[in-house]
Design an enzyme around this catalytic site. Structure first.
Site, PDB file in Angstrom:
ATOM      1  N   ASP A 101     -24.501 -50.226   5.237  1.00  0.00           N
ATOM      2  CA  ASP A 101     -24.005 -50.728   3.954  1.00  0.00           C
ATOM      3  C   ASP A 101     -24.134 -49.686   2.846  1.00  0.00           C
ATOM      4  OD1 ASP A 101     -23.116 -52.389   1.941  1.00  0.00           O
ATOM      5  OD2 ASP A 101     -25.015 -53.472   1.746  1.00  0.00           O
ATOM      6  N   ASP A 282     -16.712 -49.103  -0.390  1.00  0.00           N
ATOM      7  CA  ASP A 282     -17.714 -50.026   0.129  1.00  0.00           C
ATOM      8  C   ASP A 282     -17.524 -50.341   1.609  1.00  0.00           C
ATOM      9  OD1 ASP A 282     -19.759 -51.861   0.231  1.00  0.00           O
ATOM     10  OD2 ASP A 282     -18.636 -53.462  -0.737  1.00  0.00           O
TER      11      ASP A 282
END
Ligand SMILES: *[C@@H]1O[C@H](CO)[C@@H](O)[C@H](O)[C@H]1NC(C)=O
Ligand SMILES: *[C@@H]1O[C@H](CO)[C@@H](O)[C@H](O)[C@H]1NC(C)=O
Ligand SMILES: *[C@@H]1O[C@H](CO)[C@@H](O)[C@H](O)[C@H]1NC(C)=O
Ligand SMILES: *[C@@H]1O[C@H](CO)[C@@H](O)[C@H](O)[C@H]1NC(C)=O
Ligand SMILES: *[C@@H]1O[C@H](CO)[C@@H](O)[C@H](O)[C@H]1NC(C)=O
Ligand SMILES: *[C@@H]1O[C@H](CO)[C@@H](O)[C@H](O)[C@H]1NC(C)=O
Ligand SMILES: *[C@@H]1O[C@H](CO)[C@@H](O)[C@H](O)[C@H]1NC(C)=O
Ligand SMILES: *[C@@H]1O[C@H](CO)[C@@H](O)[C@H](O)[C@H]1NC(C)=O
Ligand SMILES: *[C@@H]1O[C@H](CO)[C@@H](O)[C@H](O)[C@H]1NC(C)=O
Ligand SMILES: *[C@@H]1O[C@H](CO)[C@@H](O)[C@H](O)[C@H]1NC(C)=O
Length: 411
Positions: A101, A282
């Site tokens: 992440d 992202d």
């Protein structure tokens, strides 16, 4: 903060009188892509929740507990697509498969009751509480200091990790998260309120890598069982790239500045749809979400219609044939996102509750207008499957480059 002095460690080899500078190769970690469509939310809803959460970060002050209001409203479901890396923690080591992440920076394990964290000879319990929120979940646990091995030659000592006491929004088969975003995102995640050195910070401080950089290389795929992608720590492996890396400073616009944020403008063919505005790259988002005004222009220009069951736009084969490229301009450099890149892989329609042979677009509505709240887009996995992403933590820069998959027609 990025206040440490840059220390370049060069291995200088001398060939005759001419010094030749050679950098050690990057450390490569393979990524596996897991697709999980068992949740009750659509891919669009999950991405929108993440966007909303990032926007509201201005009002958050931690550490909080899982009993706070936010927790109550979070459904128990994980992202539909996640990229996982295998790591070993402790000695003797336990293997954990962690979601990679860029939108968070803490690393935690032990979320799967079937694969618990057991303290070993290298474990040190700090007794501190760790609390991390995600757009689609949260994590609460205890901080341990332990060794973490990411790859051969990349054994990081004294790494702060969270050990799950309670996690929400992740399937109980998910071991945890490997946060590879900026160190500032660890602010207020542990009780004493200090920043927590990330895996990248420690790998660099311990001399395991020459450069404080991460490279992310994802490949598009239309096959659920094909797992692809890699992340590198240290110098960047340019062999995968078909262009120079174009670097830009992380945007100064809040809240995009907290993460791997940039300013970009977008055109559909020759028509501008998004003026220069801030947003983020992202790995934890699947689609590309755009501010509502840009999304509406895109829908109008493509002639797409909204599909209720997936939440995505759909187009006919004839409209697909006429679909123009999207052009993302970032720091004066333009990246072409072709028509094939704009559609969901047709082989994976079932995974998003779609109908076989329908054509779904991967551009979604963020739910608010451009310029509002300093976050006008999320460039998620579908973007990163076409463009290599570098995060230069030392200089707070973001780099992008084309790869041989940029113009792929896999979808
Ligand atoms: C743990 O990971 C290592 C390195 O990838 C591998 O050699 C080993 O077989 C794994 N162990 C288990 C129990 O999966
Ligand atoms: C995970 O959750 C499912 C459904 O709630 C449950 O049946 C299963 O036993 C759980 N697995 C573990 C390892 O706790
Ligand atoms: C890890 O921490 C211990 C105890 O503070 C220290 O002695 C050791 O030098 C540290 N190791 C590294 C690689 O920083
Ligand atoms: C997908 O999610 C369900 C429910 O959350 C879980 O039981 C299952 O193990 C997950 N599958 C994978 C591959 O993560
Ligand atoms: C997906 O990849 C696997 C392994 O390479 C292969 O066996 C399978 O036939 C592929 N499926 C499709 C639909 O292409
Ligand atoms: C990028 O940041 C560096 C260091 O803060 C600064 O010197 C440089 O002027 C910035 N570049 C641009 C284009 O803003
Ligand atoms: C981001 O911007 C906010 C508001 O201007 C500022 O307080 C914060 O320090 C910035 N963060 C980073 C990492 O630059
Ligand atoms: C961009 O900004 C200009 C000037 O404010 C405005 O006229 C135009 O409509 C904007 N374009 C888009 C796509 O928002
Ligand atoms: C980035 O975009 C924001 C709007 O989202 C704007 O306020 C800011 O001035 C832009 N920054 C640069 C350097 O263009
Ligand atoms: C992708 O295709 C476009 C149009 O044919 C071309 O202009 C561009 O150079 C290609 N990009 C890459 C990275 O191959």
């Amino acid at each position: 903060m990025f206040s440490q002095l840059f220390v370049a460690v060069y291995l200088a080899l001398f060939a005759g009188a001419t010094p030749l500078t050679v950098r050690s190769p990057p450390m490569t970690i393979s990524l596996a892509r897991h697709l999980n469509s068992t949740g009750s939310r659509t891919v669009l809803e999950l991405d929108q929740m993440r966007m909303e959460f990032l926007k509201q970060s201005a009002t958050r002050k931690g550490p909080k507990s899982a009993s706070s209001d936010t927790a109550a409203s979070i459904p128990v479901t994980n992202g539909i697509i996640s990229y996982f890396a295998e790591v070993q923690v402790g000695y003797p080591p336990t293997n954990f498969s962690l979601i990679v992440d860029t939108g968070s920076s803490n690393t935690w394990v032990g979320g799967n009751p079937g694969n618990p964290y057991t303290p070993t000879s290298t474990s040190h319990d700090t007794g501190m509480e760790v609390f991390v929120e995600y757009g689609t979940g949260l994590f609460e646990g205890e901080e341990f200091i332990d060794q973490v091995s990411l790859a051969e030659g990349l054994l990081i000592q004294n790494q702060s990790i969270g050990v799950a006491g309670f996690a929400l929004g992740f399937s109980n088969t998910t071991d945890g998260v490997m946060g590879i975003g900026p160190t500032d995102l660890t602010s207020d995640t542990i009780e004493i309120g200090e920043l927590v050195p990330t895996l990248l910070d420690n790998a660099f401080a311990q001399g395991l890598i020459d450069e404080k950089k991460i490279g992310i290389f994802l490949k598009p795929t239309n096959n659920e069982s094909v797992t692809t992608g890699e992340i590198t720590f240290g110098s960047i492996d340019r062999s995968k790239l078909t262009s120079d890396i174009h670097f830009v400073n992380i945007t100064s616009t809040f809240p995009a500045n907290m993460s791997i944020g940039v300013n970009q403008s977008i055109a559909y063919g020759n028509t501008p749809i998004l003026n220069n505005s801030a947003g983020i790259m992202d790995t934890g988002t699947t689609l590309i979400l755009l501010a509502t005004d840009a999304f509406n222009m895109y829908q109008q220009l493509t002639g797409a219609v909204l599909d209720e069951s997936t939440g995505l736009l759909t187009i006919t084969p004839a409209q697909y044939d006429n679909l123009q490229s999207l052009f993302f301009t970032i720091g004066g450099c333009t990246f072409e996102f072709n028509s094939n890149a704009q559609i969901w892989p047709r082989g994976l329609n079932a995974a998003i509750n779609g109908v076989a042979n329908m054509i779904y677009l991967v551009i979604g509505d963020s739910g608010s207008g451009s310029g509002s709240e300093g976050l006008s887009f999320l460039n998620g996995q579908v973007f990163l499957e076409r463009f290599f992403l570098a995060f230069d933590a030392e200089n707070s820069r973001v780099g992008l480059a084309t790869t041989r998959f940029t113009n792929a027609t896999t979808n």
